[in-house]
Structure formats: C-alpha cells, structure tokens
Design a protein around this motif. Structure first.
Motif, mmCIF file in Angstrom:
data_model
loop_
_atom_site.group_PDB
_atom_site.id
_atom_site.type_symbol
_atom_site.label_atom_id
_atom_site.label_comp_id
_atom_site.label_asym_id
_atom_site.label_seq_id
_atom_site.Cartn_x
_atom_site.Cartn_y
_atom_site.Cartn_z
ATOM 1 N N ARG A 1 0.835 -1.207 0.000
ATOM 2 C CA ARG A 1 0.000 0.000 0.000
ATOM 3 C C ARG A 1 0.867 1.253 0.000
ATOM 4 O O ARG A 1 0.557 2.244 -0.666
ATOM 5 C CB ARG A 1 -0.909 -0.024 1.222
ATOM 6 N N PHE B 1 2.116 1.802 -3.521
ATOM 7 C CA PHE B 1 1.104 2.398 -4.408
ATOM 8 C C PHE B 1 0.913 3.870 -4.080
ATOM 9 O O PHE B 1 0.805 4.709 -4.987
ATOM 10 C CB PHE B 1 -0.226 1.649 -4.285
ATOM 11 N N ASP C 1 -4.160 8.236 -9.242
ATOM 12 C CA ASP C 1 -4.425 6.804 -9.038
ATOM 13 C C ASP C 1 -4.151 6.015 -10.315
ATOM 14 O O ASP C 1 -3.546 4.939 -10.275
ATOM 15 C CB ASP C 1 -5.871 6.599 -8.613
ATOM 16 N N ALA D 1 -1.297 3.092 -10.929
ATOM 17 C CA ALA D 1 -1.648 1.745 -11.384
ATOM 18 C C ALA D 1 -0.828 1.334 -12.596
ATOM 19 O O ALA D 1 -0.308 0.204 -12.657
ATOM 20 C CB ALA D 1 -3.142 1.679 -11.700
ATOM 21 N N THR E 1 -5.011 -5.055 -4.676
ATOM 22 C CA THR E 1 -4.723 -4.010 -5.669
ATOM 23 C C THR E 1 -4.504 -4.623 -7.039
ATOM 24 O O THR E 1 -5.038 -4.138 -8.045
ATOM 25 C CB THR E 1 -3.480 -3.202 -5.253
ATOM 26 N N HIS F 1 -6.943 -4.407 -10.347
ATOM 27 C CA HIS F 1 -6.373 -3.872 -11.590
ATOM 28 C C HIS F 1 -6.584 -4.852 -12.743
ATOM 29 O O HIS F 1 -6.858 -4.433 -13.879
ATOM 30 C CB HIS F 1 -4.882 -3.602 -11.393
#
Length: 275
Positions: free
Chosen positions: A73, A76, A114, A118, A159, A163
């Motif tokens: 986390r 990211f 974001d 990604a 995550t 994705h």
C-alpha cells in the motif's frame, strides 16, 4: 471521448513516459522509491495513522508516507504521489477516510494520480512478462500465483486483482471476486503453517528481476530449494525461508539458473531507496 476517459488515457501515457525516461524496461517492475530518488523527490516515512501520503511541491519536492500502512500500500501511495509530481498538481494531502475511494473517483487530480500509479506499477506488458516467465495464464490464475505476482510488482494482493479486473480487463469480475475470497493472511498461513498473524511473507523465485527485493526487519522470504544467501539474511531451519533479521543489504543466489537478486532491509522509518 468523455472527460474521465481522457484523464485515464492521459495518466497511462504519462506513467509509461516516466518509466521510459527512467530507463525502466516495460518487461520489468518499477520501484517508486527508486523512481522518486532519480526524479529528485525526497521520500520520508512518518507515524501518521490518519494519512496515506502527502506530496509537498515547494522547495525540494517531498513525498511523506505513513509508516503504518502495509508495504504494498505504501508503494502504491508513493507512486500516487509521484503522479501528482508528474502532473504538477501542487501540494496534495491524502487522508485515510471512509469516503477516500469516492473522493479519488470524483476528484480529477486524485483520479489521475491513481491511474498513473496503477500503470506505473502494473502496465499490462509488465504483468504479462511476469506471467510468461512463470508460465501462467489468465484463465487459470490461482490466489497463490496472483500473490506472487503482486510481491514481484511491489503492490498489494487486492490491488493487483482489482487492476486485472478494472484496469486492464484481463479477468472477469466473477474471477476477481473469486480471487478476493482468499485473503493475503490466508495465503501467508498456507505458506508458513502459522496460526498467528505474520507481518509479511514474500514469494521469491528465480524469475524475480527488474528491481531489488524490498523487505522489513522480521519479514520472511519464501525461497525454493537451492538458493544461497549472502549478507543480512538468515535461513530458517527447514531452509524454506530467508529471514530479514536486521537492516542491511543481502543477496540471494540460485546457482542452477545463474540467478541473483539484491535484498534491501532498511532501518525503521528509512525507505529502502534512501539508504
């Protein structure tokens, strides 16, 4: 094309542009900490329970991350804050709130950052490169295989699943929901046989490449037989795990495949790339 689709495609293009600028192969994962260092952005950790991250643009650009978040986390969030830097959004503060997902979906700057994160960390070509190395296929991906890919990419398990469903449309929503029925804690218990919660267990294999293995003191690295260790790592009694016992730089070697990788274990509150 809608405004949201324009923001989405622009963020993907920006993420891939930054990867190219930094010389990161599309076949390899990216470390956002290493990227920040190369871009002249300082990264700091702080014990802030109500914050995910912060980007400060004035003076020397700085990213502040909460040390209380899990490693994937934090990675990211670091990439998210790099997105703010890349787009010149100015100072941004990302709180940990109940409506965080809604805010990120409706605020154009947050949505851009974001999407940037990604596709900086999980471009489709990078995911498929990792799958090809391991001879994996989308229709038969297991929770353990996705967990290993997430470790390699440096992101959280959920995550990566989200994705695969929403970012690149590689698996169906039903397949994603099925994968999410298994939690990272379930997988860690399966790997170790432990009944108590574990801080982190990383799946490491001879196909790991493109970035160092970043871990923290107390983490376990699940390694196949035949691996050798050098430096600040200890091997478990059954030789199935390498244990990060203290800060430092170590190396894993696999003589059969002529493979090696560096392992970075930072001192507390010091990001690996900033050592």
């Amino acid at each position: 094309m809608s405004q949201k689709k324009l923001l989405f495609s622009g963020a993907i293009a920006k993420a891939l542009q930054v990867r190219r600028r930094l010389g990161i192969s599309i076949e390899d994962p990216a470390s956002p900490l290493d990227a920040a260092e190369k871009l002249g952005v300082e990264v700091r950790l702080a014990d802030l329970p109500s914050m995910e991250g912060m980007y400060v643009a004035s003076g020397r650009p700085t990213i502040i991350l909460s040390s209380l978040r899990p490693h994937g986390r934090r990675n990211f969030t670091c990439a998210h804050e790099l997105g703010h830097h890349a787009f010149g959004h100015g100072e941004q503060f990302d709180e940990l709130t109940s409506d965080r997902s809604y805010n990120r979906a409706t605020d154009s700057k947050e949505f851009q950052a974001d999407c940037f994160a990604a596709f900086f960390l999980m471009p489709k070509a990078t995911i498929e490169s990792g799958m090809a190395r391991r001879k994996l296929q989308y229709p038969t991906l297991s929770a353990l295989q996705v967990y290993g890919l997430a470790n390699w990419l440096g992101v959280g398990y959920s995550t990566l699943v989200n994705h695969l469903v929403n970012g690149i449309g590689a698996i169906s929503r039903a397949a994603g929901e099925n994968l999410l029925r298994t939690t990272p804690r379930d997988i860690r218990r399966e790997l170790t046989g432990a009944t108590s919660p574990l801080r982190q267990v990383l799946l490491v294999d001879q196909y790991w490449g493109g970035r160092a293995i970043d871990c923290e003191v107390g983490d376990l690295l699940r390694i196949p037989l035949g691996f050798e260790l050098e430096g600040a790592l200890e091997v478990s009694s059954d030789r199935a795990f390498a244990i990060a016992k203290k800060p430092g730089i170590a190396r894993l070697l696999h003589s059969e495949s002529d493979w090696c990788a560096f392992v970075r274990t930072p001192s507390p509150k010091v990001p690996s790339a900033c050592r």
